[in-house]
Motif scaffolding. Structure first.
Motif, PDB file in Angstrom:
ATOM      1  N   MET A  26       0.800  -1.203  -0.050  1.00 48.84           N
ATOM      2  CA  MET A  26       0.062  -0.064   0.005  1.00 48.84           C
ATOM      3  C   MET A  26       0.693   1.355   0.036  1.00 48.84           C
ATOM      4  O   MET A  26       1.856   1.437   0.439  1.00 48.84           O
ATOM      5  CB  MET A  26      -0.623  -0.029   1.134  1.00 48.84           C
ATOM      6  N   LYS A  27       0.401   2.233  -0.695  1.00 47.24           N
ATOM      7  CA  LYS A  27       1.031   3.516  -0.767  1.00 47.24           C
ATOM      8  C   LYS A  27       0.618   4.603   0.020  1.00 47.24           C
ATOM      9  O   LYS A  27      -0.632   4.702   0.234  1.00 47.24           O
ATOM     10  CB  LYS A  27       1.370   4.034  -2.055  1.00 47.24           C
ATOM     11  N   ALA A  28       1.429   5.253   0.900  1.00 45.56           N
ATOM     12  CA  ALA A  28       1.223   6.197   1.809  1.00 45.56           C
ATOM     13  C   ALA A  28       1.663   7.705   1.339  1.00 45.56           C
ATOM     14  O   ALA A  28       2.605   7.792   0.642  1.00 45.56           O
ATOM     15  CB  ALA A  28       1.314   5.979   3.142  1.00 45.56           C
TER      16      ALA A  28
ATOM     17  N   GLU B 146     -10.495   6.405   8.303  1.00 45.75           N
ATOM     18  CA  GLU B 146     -10.675   5.105   7.628  1.00 45.75           C
ATOM     19  C   GLU B 146      -9.354   4.249   7.931  1.00 45.75           C
ATOM     20  O   GLU B 146      -8.470   4.726   7.362  1.00 45.75           O
ATOM     21  CB  GLU B 146     -11.144   5.332   6.318  1.00 45.75           C
ATOM     22  N   TYR B 147      -9.855   3.150   8.599  1.00 52.27           N
ATOM     23  CA  TYR B 147      -8.647   2.198   8.984  1.00 52.27           C
ATOM     24  C   TYR B 147      -8.596   1.390   7.639  1.00 52.27           C
ATOM     25  O   TYR B 147      -9.275   0.614   7.243  1.00 52.27           O
ATOM     26  CB  TYR B 147      -8.942   1.414  10.032  1.00 52.27           C
ATOM     27  N   LEU B 148      -7.537   1.441   6.928  1.00 56.52           N
ATOM     28  CA  LEU B 148      -7.163   0.755   5.731  1.00 56.52           C
ATOM     29  C   LEU B 148      -6.453  -0.791   5.999  1.00 56.52           C
ATOM     30  O   LEU B 148      -6.739  -1.568   4.890  1.00 56.52           O
ATOM     31  CB  LEU B 148      -6.524   1.611   4.547  1.00 56.52           C
ATOM     32  N   GLY B 149      -5.874  -0.912   6.806  1.00 58.19           N
ATOM     33  CA  GLY B 149      -5.309  -2.101   7.211  1.00 58.19           C
ATOM     34  C   GLY B 149      -3.953  -2.084   7.701  1.00 58.19           C
ATOM     35  O   GLY B 149      -3.327  -0.990   7.779  1.00 58.19           O
TER      36      GLY B 149
ATOM     37  N   PHE C 281       0.695   0.526   9.419  1.00 63.34           N
ATOM     38  CA  PHE C 281      -0.767   0.902   9.764  1.00 63.34           C
ATOM     39  C   PHE C 281      -1.078   1.758   8.683  1.00 63.34           C
ATOM     40  O   PHE C 281      -0.563   2.836   8.546  1.00 63.34           O
ATOM     41  CB  PHE C 281      -1.369   1.021  11.196  1.00 63.34           C
ATOM     42  N   PHE C 282      -2.134   1.720   7.995  1.00 67.00           N
ATOM     43  CA  PHE C 282      -2.496   2.593   7.189  1.00 67.00           C
ATOM     44  C   PHE C 282      -3.758   3.235   7.346  1.00 67.00           C
ATOM     45  O   PHE C 282      -4.832   2.491   7.915  1.00 67.00           O
ATOM     46  CB  PHE C 282      -2.610   1.979   5.794  1.00 67.00           C
ATOM     47  N   VAL C 283      -3.969   4.481   7.350  1.00 63.38           N
ATOM     48  CA  VAL C 283      -4.959   5.258   7.787  1.00 63.38           C
ATOM     49  C   VAL C 283      -5.352   6.396   6.653  1.00 63.38           C
ATOM     50  O   VAL C 283      -4.444   7.064   6.448  1.00 63.38           O
ATOM     51  CB  VAL C 283      -4.873   5.737   9.279  1.00 63.38           C
TER      52      VAL C 283
END
Lengths: 161, 76
Positions: B1-3, B57-60, B70-72
């Motif tokens: 995932m990209k942040a 939003e919690y993305l995973g 953690f991605f938010v």
């Protein structure tokens, strides 16, 4: 009439023990970081952690001076509620926390202030222990039970620690 | 995932990961994704709980071996 219940936490900090103070400030900073409004009321032994490390200045009665001499001067001096053993337990606990990179109480208090936690000191306790306002640091308000009840009535979460 | 932004909270224990997260996310625009790196096991429960509480939003989560990402997504 009191206002509506809001997304707010009210915590009474009665204890002057390091472990309990950590629990209180952990919850307070966590709540503030979650967007909740937070008020902490410091009463009785809890007042000690708001004291300046310099201790009592100026005149006081013999009992007032004794309170100042006997009670911890600021958050860095609090004992722990179990296994304190004249402060050895507290010192070991602080070292262990430092090693584990847990925030020390003075840092946690500073963090709480930065996050907008409201600090209220009980004026009755201060009167009993003869603690003048100048001896405390970072207090937003000096108040009593009516102020606490108003805040608690508006809070979803109320704790006594 | 990209942040869009990364916060390093490795080595920090409760409540610092969510304090860091709340401070960083303030400066972010709505819709952007923040990555929080943490190795506190409690964060696995706390980051989703914080998102639920604040409406973000919690993305995973990804296990990065030794720590978690953690991605938010900022929604509020």
């Amino acid at each position: 009439m009191a206002g509506d219940v809001r997304d707010k936490v009210s915590i009474i900090c009665f204890s002057g023990d390091l472990d309990k103070a950590l629990a209180a400030f952990n919850i307070a900073t966590g709540a503030a970081a979650s967007g909740m409004e937070v008020t902490m009321f410091f009463t009785f032994w809890g007042i000690s952690m708001l004291k300046k490390p310099t201790g009592r200045k100026g005149a006081a009665s013999l009992l007032g001076r004794m309170f100042d001499f006997m009670l911890p001067k600021g958050p860095a001096k609090l004992p722990i509620s179990k296994m304190n053993v004249c402060g050895i337990g507290a010192a070991l606990m602080r070292r262990q926390m430092r090693n584990k990179k847990v925030q020390a109480l003075p840092e946690l208090i500073q963090m709480a202030r930065e996050l907008g936690v409201k600090i209220v000191a009980c004026s009755m306790s201060m009167d009993v222990m003869e603690i003048p306002r100048e001896d405390l640091v970072g207090v937003d308000e000096f108040a009593g039970v009516a102020s606490f009840l108003r805040e608690a009535s508006e809070s979803r979460v109320t704790l006594f620690i | 995932m990209k942040a869009d932004e990364v916060v390093d909270a490795r080595g920090l224990l409760c409540p610092m990961p969510i304090v860091k997260l709340s401070q960083k996310i303030k400066a972010l625009e709505a819709g952007k994704v923040l990555e929080l790196d943490a190795d506190d096991e409690g964060a696995k429960a706390d980051i989703p709980a914080w998102c639920g509480k604040t409406g973000n939003e919690y993305l995973g989560m990804e296990d990065a071996g030794g720590f978690y990402r953690f991605f938010v997504r900022k929604t509020t």
